[in-house]
Design a protein around this motif. Structure first.
Motif, PDB file in Angstrom:
ATOM      1  N   GLU A 108       0.815  -1.217   0.000  1.00 18.90           N
ATOM      2  CA  GLU A 108       0.000   0.000   0.000  1.00 18.90           C
ATOM      3  C   GLU A 108       0.849   1.267   0.000  1.00 18.90           C
ATOM      4  OE1 GLU A 108      -2.756  -0.076   3.227  1.00 18.90           O
ATOM      5  OE2 GLU A 108      -4.152  -1.389   2.173  1.00 18.90           O
ATOM      6  N   ASN A 109       0.329   2.265  -0.688  1.00 18.13           N
ATOM      7  CA  ASN A 109       0.926   3.601  -0.678  1.00 18.13           C
ATOM      8  C   ASN A 109      -0.165   4.561  -0.198  1.00 18.13           C
ATOM      9  OD1 ASN A 109       1.735   6.271  -1.455  1.00 18.13           O
ATOM     10  ND2 ASN A 109       3.195   5.390  -2.906  1.00 18.13           N
ATOM     11  N   VAL A 153       8.042   4.399  -1.768  1.00 16.15           N
ATOM     12  CA  VAL A 153       6.624   4.453  -1.377  1.00 16.15           C
ATOM     13  C   VAL A 153       6.370   5.632  -0.441  1.00 16.15           C
ATOM     14  CG1 VAL A 153       4.830   3.240  -0.058  1.00 16.15           C
ATOM     15  CG2 VAL A 153       6.190   1.997  -1.745  1.00 16.15           C
ATOM     16  N   LYS A 154       7.338   5.957   0.414  1.00 16.68           N
ATOM     17  CA  LYS A 154       7.152   7.017   1.410  1.00 16.68           C
ATOM     18  C   LYS A 154       7.518   8.410   0.892  1.00 16.68           C
ATOM     19  CE  LYS A 154       7.654   4.099   5.505  1.00 16.68           C
ATOM     20  NZ  LYS A 154       8.371   3.908   6.783  1.00 16.68           N
ATOM     21  N   ALA A 155       8.096   8.472  -0.311  1.00 18.96           N
ATOM     22  CA  ALA A 155       8.519   9.768  -0.873  1.00 18.96           C
ATOM     23  C   ALA A 155       7.324  10.552  -1.406  1.00 18.96           C
ATOM     24  CB  ALA A 155       9.541   9.542  -1.980  1.00 18.96           C
ATOM     25  N   THR A 156       7.564  11.821  -1.727  1.00 18.94           N
ATOM     26  CA  THR A 156       6.538  12.686  -2.318  1.00 18.94           C
ATOM     27  C   THR A 156       6.580  12.652  -3.834  1.00 18.94           C
ATOM     28  OG1 THR A 156       6.575  14.176  -0.403  1.00 18.94           O
ATOM     29  CG2 THR A 156       5.719  15.085  -2.463  1.00 18.94           C
ATOM     30  N   VAL A 212       5.200   1.684 -10.138  1.00 23.16           N
ATOM     31  CA  VAL A 212       4.501   0.647  -9.366  1.00 23.16           C
ATOM     32  C   VAL A 212       4.539   0.932  -7.866  1.00 23.16           C
ATOM     33  CG1 VAL A 212       6.385  -1.011  -8.903  1.00 23.16           C
ATOM     34  CG2 VAL A 212       4.057  -1.836  -9.407  1.00 23.16           C
ATOM     35  N   SER A 213       5.380   1.871  -7.445  1.00 24.16           N
ATOM     36  CA  SER A 213       5.405   2.244  -6.019  1.00 24.16           C
ATOM     37  C   SER A 213       4.146   2.999  -5.612  1.00 24.16           C
ATOM     38  CB  SER A 213       6.635   3.113  -5.722  1.00 24.16           C
ATOM     39  OG  SER A 213       6.460   4.426  -6.259  1.00 24.16           O
ATOM     40  N   GLY A 214       3.484   3.649  -6.585  1.00 21.04           N
ATOM     41  CA  GLY A 214       2.302   4.459  -6.280  1.00 21.04           C
ATOM     42  C   GLY A 214       2.623   5.907  -5.968  1.00 21.04           C
ATOM     43  N   LYS A 241       0.307   3.464 -10.791  1.00 17.50           N
ATOM     44  CA  LYS A 241       0.526   2.125 -10.240  1.00 17.50           C
ATOM     45  C   LYS A 241      -0.462   1.133 -10.832  1.00 17.50           C
ATOM     46  CE  LYS A 241       0.621  -0.493  -5.912  1.00 17.50           C
ATOM     47  NZ  LYS A 241       0.751  -0.445  -4.450  1.00 17.50           N
ATOM     48  N   ILE A 242      -1.716   1.509 -10.889  1.00 13.83           N
ATOM     49  CA  ILE A 242      -2.752   0.623 -11.445  1.00 13.83           C
ATOM     50  C   ILE A 242      -2.451   0.306 -12.907  1.00 13.83           C
ATOM     51  CG2 ILE A 242      -5.195   0.494 -12.088  1.00 13.83           C
ATOM     52  CD1 ILE A 242      -5.758   2.190  -9.527  1.00 13.83           C
TER      53      ILE A 242
END
Length: 399
Positions: free
Chosen positions: A212-213, A291-294, A320-322, A375-376
């Motif tokens: 999840e992102n 994933v945690k980046a902006t 793909v990280s979102g 990502k989708i």
């Protein structure tokens, strides 16, 4: 009927690669390992495929002091990893791999019979691929080349040995039975005989569906992240200079990877304390930080010739990280990606600054939603199972 596929490359199991990485002075090489692992995983998931590797482990005398390498065969997720024993000395190592690869392919083909045997070779794994290539011609095996980069267009200093390697690759590149390519432009250069080819760009890991992102899990500071080769030719210097024009003290630029500009990083960190050089980290840690980046950034200049023949795996990994991606308009990037990335249309320092400033002023929810749509898109269209199925169908139809 079973399709027997021998995968000729430097692909190692995670255990073996981590051992090599721990004991090497050069910690790079993770990107190509991930690319090949996803390719092989995708093939192994297809019905009737039997996958075996012929692996020349990625070691050299320059980065590994150990002289003898031997690893036991392993079976992981229906993939049989088999490693070429290495004598890690200049020239001897290359001859050792070439001869072993030649004998390996002959014996593998004799054991499995003549029907439905395919070789897939990383053309840049020169000694391993040449041995396999020669054996394939003797036995009449179908051999497919994976071309992830055009030799001679990289960023390393172009020595005599590298020039010789490039000439050899260019010579035998023309004589494969089929090609797995990253960009359509590559086909025009390496495939004048119009042999069968397939363009895949790359792969994303389908298991990222469960990763999840969310805005709640983002870092408190707004982090702009780059990962990849740390070379001026990849746009790193312009990226840092463009970032330094931003006045916001709450943002950070984190740079991951290795390369010639790594030694200059302390200078830029001293000029702007918001810039952090993070070095090379394991893939799973890098994914967590993406994933945690902006924002995830690819500033690679489009004027460079090599950009026509490479679709950086980092773009797909980013998507793909979102987390939303901002990139240059790379010539090798198909138009179907454009609705899912932000673009640096002006690649100058000022152009980079203006795009970053604009994106950082977009509401968090809007920015985050854009990243999730990307990502989708890649999960639905470019995951390793879908790409593995496409490649399986491709190789079965090679005459």
């Amino acid at each position: 009927m079973k399709n027997h596929i021998l995968f000729v490359s430097t692909l190692c199991s995670k255990r073996v690669f981590e051992y090599i990485r721990r004991n090497s002075t050069d910690k790079s090489g993770q990107a190509i390992q991930k690319f090949h692992q996803l390719l092989v995983n995708g093939l192994a998931e297809q019905k009737n495929n039997v996958i075996e590797t012929s692996t020349s482990i990625p070691v050299t005398p320059k980065i590994n002091s150990k002289k003898i390498f031997r690893f036991k065969a392993e079976k992981i997720n229906n993939i049989h990893f088999k490693y070429i024993p290495i004598i890690n000395l200049p020239i001897i190592k290359n001859l050792n791999i070439l001869i072993y690869s030649f004998i390996k392919v002959l014996s593998w083909n004799l054991f499995n019979g003549k029907k439905n045997n395919f070789l897939i070779c990383d053309v840049l794994a020169l000694s391993n691929c040449i041995g396999a290539f020669c054996a394939s011609k003797i036995r009449g095996l179908k051999i497919i080349g994976i071309v992830t980069d055009m030799p001679g267009l990289g960023v390393s200093s172009f020595t005599f040995l590298e020039s010789l390697k490039s000439r050899i690759i260019h010579y035998y590149l023309l004589n494969f039975d089929g090609y797995i390519l990253i960009t359509a432009q590559t086909n025009k250069i390496i495939n004048p005989k119009n042999r069968p080819s397939i363009v895949i760009e790359g792969f994303v890991d389908k298991t990222m569906e469960t990763h999840e992102n969310t805005l709640e899990n983002k870092e408190d500071e707004r982090i702009l992240l780059y990962s990849g080769g740390v070379f001026e030719r990849y746009g790193i210097k312009n990226l840092m200079k463009g970032f330094m024009l931003l006045k916001d003290t709450s943002i950070r630029l984190h740079i991951y990877g290795s390369g010639a500009m790594a030694k200059e990083m302390p200078k830029y960190m001293e000029l702007d304390s918001r810039i952090k050089y993070m070095g090379v980290v394991p893939v799973h840690i890098l994914v967590e930080r993406q994933v945690k980046a902006t924002l995830l950034i690819n500033p690679r200049p489009t004027v460079e010739e090599f950009t026509k023949y490479s679709f950086p795996s980092k773009n797909m990994e980013y998507m793909v990280s979102g987390t939303p991606v901002v990139t240059t308009l790379l010539p090798g990037m198909p138009k179907e990606y454009l609705p899912y990335v932000y673009l640096f249309k002006d690649e100058s320092i000022e152009g980079i600054y203006e795009v970053l400033l604009k994106l950082l002023n977009i509401p968090k929810i809007e920015l985050h939603s854009f990243g999730i749509r990307a990502k989708i898109f890649v999960l639905e269209n470019k995951n390793h199972l879908i790409q593995g199925e496409r490649i399986s169908e491709f190789i079965k139809n090679i005459k």
